[in-house]
Write a protein that holds these residues in place. Structure first.
Motif, mmCIF file in Angstrom:
data_model
loop_
_atom_site.group_PDB
_atom_site.id
_atom_site.type_symbol
_atom_site.label_atom_id
_atom_site.label_comp_id
_atom_site.label_asym_id
_atom_site.label_seq_id
_atom_site.Cartn_x
_atom_site.Cartn_y
_atom_site.Cartn_z
ATOM 1 N N ARG A 26 0.818 -1.216 0.000
ATOM 2 C CA ARG A 26 0.000 0.000 0.000
ATOM 3 C C ARG A 26 0.849 1.263 0.000
ATOM 4 N N HIS A 27 2.146 1.115 0.207
ATOM 5 C CA HIS A 27 3.014 2.291 0.283
ATOM 6 C C HIS A 27 3.283 2.836 -1.121
ATOM 7 N N ARG A 28 3.368 4.137 -1.228
ATOM 8 C CA ARG A 28 3.480 4.805 -2.525
ATOM 9 C C ARG A 28 4.753 4.425 -3.284
ATOM 10 N N SER A 29 5.793 3.947 -2.582
ATOM 11 C CA SER A 29 7.077 3.683 -3.244
ATOM 12 C C SER A 29 7.215 2.245 -3.743
ATOM 13 N N GLU A 290 4.301 5.210 9.368
ATOM 14 C CA GLU A 290 3.535 5.291 8.128
ATOM 15 C C GLU A 290 3.123 3.895 7.660
ATOM 16 N N LEU A 291 4.040 2.945 7.716
ATOM 17 C CA LEU A 291 3.723 1.569 7.312
ATOM 18 C C LEU A 291 2.703 0.950 8.261
ATOM 19 N N THR A 292 2.861 1.195 9.562
ATOM 20 C CA THR A 292 1.912 0.655 10.540
ATOM 21 C C THR A 292 0.512 1.188 10.285
ATOM 22 N N ALA A 293 0.404 2.470 9.949
ATOM 23 C CA ALA A 293 -0.903 3.076 9.686
ATOM 24 C C ALA A 293 -1.578 2.476 8.456
ATOM 25 N N LEU A 294 -0.806 1.876 7.569
ATOM 26 C CA LEU A 294 -1.357 1.274 6.350
ATOM 27 C C LEU A 294 -1.770 -0.179 6.541
ATOM 28 N N GLN A 295 -1.516 -0.748 7.721
ATOM 29 C CA GLN A 295 -1.887 -2.145 7.946
ATOM 30 C C GLN A 295 -3.391 -2.353 7.857
ATOM 31 N N VAL A 296 -3.766 -3.513 7.345
ATOM 32 C CA VAL A 296 -5.177 -3.927 7.314
ATOM 33 C C VAL A 296 -5.387 -4.855 8.505
ATOM 34 N N PRO A 297 -6.152 -4.449 9.527
ATOM 35 C CA PRO A 297 -6.268 -5.264 10.742
ATOM 36 C C PRO A 297 -6.743 -6.690 10.476
ATOM 37 N N GLU A 298 -7.646 -6.849 9.508
ATOM 38 C CA GLU A 298 -8.153 -8.199 9.215
ATOM 39 C C GLU A 298 -7.020 -9.133 8.773
ATOM 40 N N MET A 393 15.802 -8.415 5.569
ATOM 41 C CA MET A 393 14.396 -8.461 5.170
ATOM 42 C C MET A 393 13.894 -7.041 4.929
ATOM 43 N N PRO A 394 14.104 -6.484 3.742
ATOM 44 C CA PRO A 394 13.690 -5.094 3.500
ATOM 45 C C PRO A 394 12.187 -4.915 3.734
ATOM 46 N N PRO A 395 11.781 -3.893 4.485
ATOM 47 C CA PRO A 395 10.354 -3.728 4.780
ATOM 48 C C PRO A 395 9.530 -3.394 3.552
ATOM 49 N N TYR A 396 10.161 -2.752 2.564
ATOM 50 C CA TYR A 396 9.468 -2.444 1.309
ATOM 51 C C TYR A 396 10.489 -2.520 0.185
ATOM 52 N N LEU A 397 10.012 -2.819 -1.001
ATOM 53 C CA LEU A 397 10.886 -2.986 -2.166
ATOM 54 C C LEU A 397 10.390 -2.125 -3.323
ATOM 55 N N PRO A 398 11.337 -1.615 -4.133
ATOM 56 C CA PRO A 398 12.783 -1.883 -4.100
ATOM 57 C C PRO A 398 13.585 -0.998 -3.144
ATOM 58 N N GLY A 400 13.800 -0.318 0.095
ATOM 59 C CA GLY A 400 14.409 -0.822 1.318
ATOM 60 C C GLY A 400 15.698 -1.578 1.057
ATOM 61 N N LEU A 401 15.738 -2.337 -0.046
ATOM 62 C CA LEU A 401 16.966 -3.051 -0.414
ATOM 63 C C LEU A 401 18.017 -2.078 -0.922
ATOM 64 N N GLU A 402 17.605 -1.124 -1.744
ATOM 65 C CA GLU A 402 18.553 -0.139 -2.281
ATOM 66 C C GLU A 402 19.208 0.661 -1.159
ATOM 67 N N HIS A 403 18.430 1.070 -0.173
ATOM 68 C CA HIS A 403 18.986 1.854 0.930
ATOM 69 C C HIS A 403 19.975 1.028 1.742
ATOM 70 N N PHE A 404 19.669 -0.254 1.952
ATOM 71 C CA PHE A 404 20.599 -1.102 2.694
ATOM 72 C C PHE A 404 21.907 -1.260 1.923
ATOM 73 N N VAL A 405 21.798 -1.546 0.631
ATOM 74 C CA VAL A 405 22.997 -1.752 -0.199
ATOM 75 C C VAL A 405 23.820 -0.475 -0.315
ATOM 76 N N ASP A 406 23.168 0.651 -0.490
ATOM 77 C CA ASP A 406 23.887 1.900 -0.758
ATOM 78 C C ASP A 406 24.320 2.639 0.502
ATOM 79 N N GLN A 407 23.695 2.344 1.644
ATOM 80 C CA GLN A 407 24.006 3.096 2.860
ATOM 81 C C GLN A 407 24.634 2.246 3.964
ATOM 82 N N VAL A 408 24.097 1.048 4.205
ATOM 83 C CA VAL A 408 24.603 0.220 5.301
ATOM 84 C C VAL A 408 25.832 -0.577 4.871
#
Length: 444
Positions: A26-29, A290-298, A393-398, A400-408
């Motif tokens: 559900r996240h815009r990215s 922001e991700l938590t707010a997008l969760q579907v409780p069901e 385990m990137p929380p969102y793709l792509p 989350g993976l890019e940030h880990f590879v390029d920053q961490v």
């Protein structure tokens, strides 16, 4: 690993459709419309390879995971996808989940030997016994086979697979055109297995592969799972929430290897970590919120019910968990049940709070912060005896993976904790693990 080689972190990219957070789609990215697009996974694989990661990993189940109404589920069968990714990458390892409960050893041995050849020695098998009754019902069973029985079958399954991989010697093919001989006499032989669960004559109809055997990975942390890992696994994907829990698991599992004639250095332990990365801690926390707010409780309620083996439907989300069964009464993923139940008890979480806590990692540790803070956490677990590496385990793709590879990753490289270039060609090379010798060559 030689005495002259400094110990370094191993990193695996765990790819999950739109990302590991159950609201990632559900996240815009994110691009949930691309989860059956080969080019999407090729891009992810190349990003992981650009970061010099040891491997990428695809989970799998033999049922539809979660509700298709509320999440981006329903994707590729992993061995099929990894075969396609093998020609889009050159060095990164390729690990697929395959069940020993609803497959046959000959099929699985053949498929992994084929992937190992296609990839030039980069195949890995995440061995699972399948975890729920929905999978059993897709294979003509009304109930899921018992936990101990599944591990018993898995042990015999793996022994048969190893015999099949070794049914050809490494030098079996001589290709003597003049003599009319393609293989040496006696270099290809049946396995003749007759056991409790399987009867397999053999030999395998695929030549011995570059690695001999694929890298053997396991993810169960129950007592049965740990014994299986101590006997067979070369890498373990696991979930712990605290450093002390990680240290205890690491020490326990490594101590079991001697029983099977193995040393501690023959097994790599990689806890899962879901890194939520921001340029500041506040920015990272805002992304998590922001991700938590997008969760579907069901959806979260359904997932939590499955993890706990307890139907939570209709219970107030802002109330506590009901009384739960004992671990011994769980016939699914026992270690994950215990982890989630203890997390809820330790922090007195309501059902809603527990759904939020599990949204990013499903029981794996979620670390929120800057790239430097993430690197600090990885370094601490690595140097303090809780991990040989990490299942990222990137929380969102792509992104989350890019940030880990390029920053961490660059921070770990600066600290000399992670490679700057690949030094080997095979997945076993990356993990610093020996190639199984196989059968001796046939005398001529």
């Amino acid at each position: 690993m030689t005495a002259q080689t400094p110990r370094q972190i191993h990193l695996n990219a765990f790819l999950m459709n739109a990302g590991h957070h159950d609201a990632a789609w559900r996240h815009r990215s994110t691009r949930p419309e691309r989860i059956t697009d080969l080019s999407y996974f090729q891009e992810l694989a190349r990003t992981a390879e650009r970061g010099k990661l040891d491997s990428l990993f695809l989970a799998d189940g033999l049922t539809l995971w979660g509700s298709a109404r509320y999440n981006a589920v329903g994707g590729f069968e992993p061995l099929t996808l990894l075969s396609a990714l093998s020609v889009a990458t050159e060095r990164i390892g390729l690990i697929a989940t395959v069940s020993t409960t609803f497959n046959e050893p000959y099929h699985v041995a053949r498929k992994f030997a084929s992937l190992d050849h296609l990839s030039g020695g980069r195949a890995g098998w995440n061995i699972v016994t399948s975890g729920n009754v929905a999978e059993a019902r897709n294979f003509g069973l009304d109930e899921h086979p018992g936990h101990a029985l599944r591990y018993e079958r898995a042990g015999e399954f793996l022994e048969v697979a190893k015999d099949l991989w070794d049914s050809w010697t490494d030098d079996a093919a001589v290709i003597d055109r003049a003599a009319g001989e393609y293989t040496r006499e006696g270099a290809v032989r049946p396995v003749g297995h007759r056991g409790k669960h399987f009867r397999v004559h053999g030999p395998l109809n695929v030549q011995r592969s570059p690695q001999g055997h694929p890298l053997l990975v396991q993810a169960g942390s129950s007592e049965d799972g740990k014994e299986f890992a101590a006997r067979y696994a070369e890498a373990v994907f696991t979930a712990q929430q605290t450093l002390s829990d990680g240290q205890a698991f690491y020490k326990d599992l490594k101590s079991r290897l001697a029983t099977y004639g193995r040393t501690a250095d023959e097994l790599r332990i990689l806890p899962g970590i879901c890194p939520v990365i921001g340029s500041t801690k506040a920015e990272a926390r805002a992304l998590e919120a922001e991700l938590t707010a997008l969760q579907v409780p069901e959806y979260g309620l359904q997932q939590l019910s499955g993890m706990l083996g307890t139907d939570l439907t209709g219970l107030p989300l802002d109330g506590p968990l009901p009384d739960l069964p004992e671990e011994r009464d769980i016939n699914g993923n026992r270690s994950r049940f215990t982890l989630v139940a203890e997390l809820a008890r330790r922090e007195s979480l309501t059902i809603r709070e527990l759904i939020a806590r599990l949204g990013g990692g499903r029981g794996h540790r979620v670390v929120v912060g800057t790239a430097e803070q993430i690197a600090d956490q990885l370094q601490e677990w690595f140097t303090e005896g809780a991990a040989d590496g990490f299942n990222i385990m990137p929380p969102y793709l792509p992104g989350g993976l890019e940030h880990f590879v390029d920053q961490v990753v660059p921070l770990l490289q600066e600290r000399r904790l992670f490679r700057t270039e690949y030094t080997g060609r095979t997945l076993r090379d990356h993990y610093g693990l020996a190639r199984p010798a196989g059968r001796p060559s046939v005398s001529v």
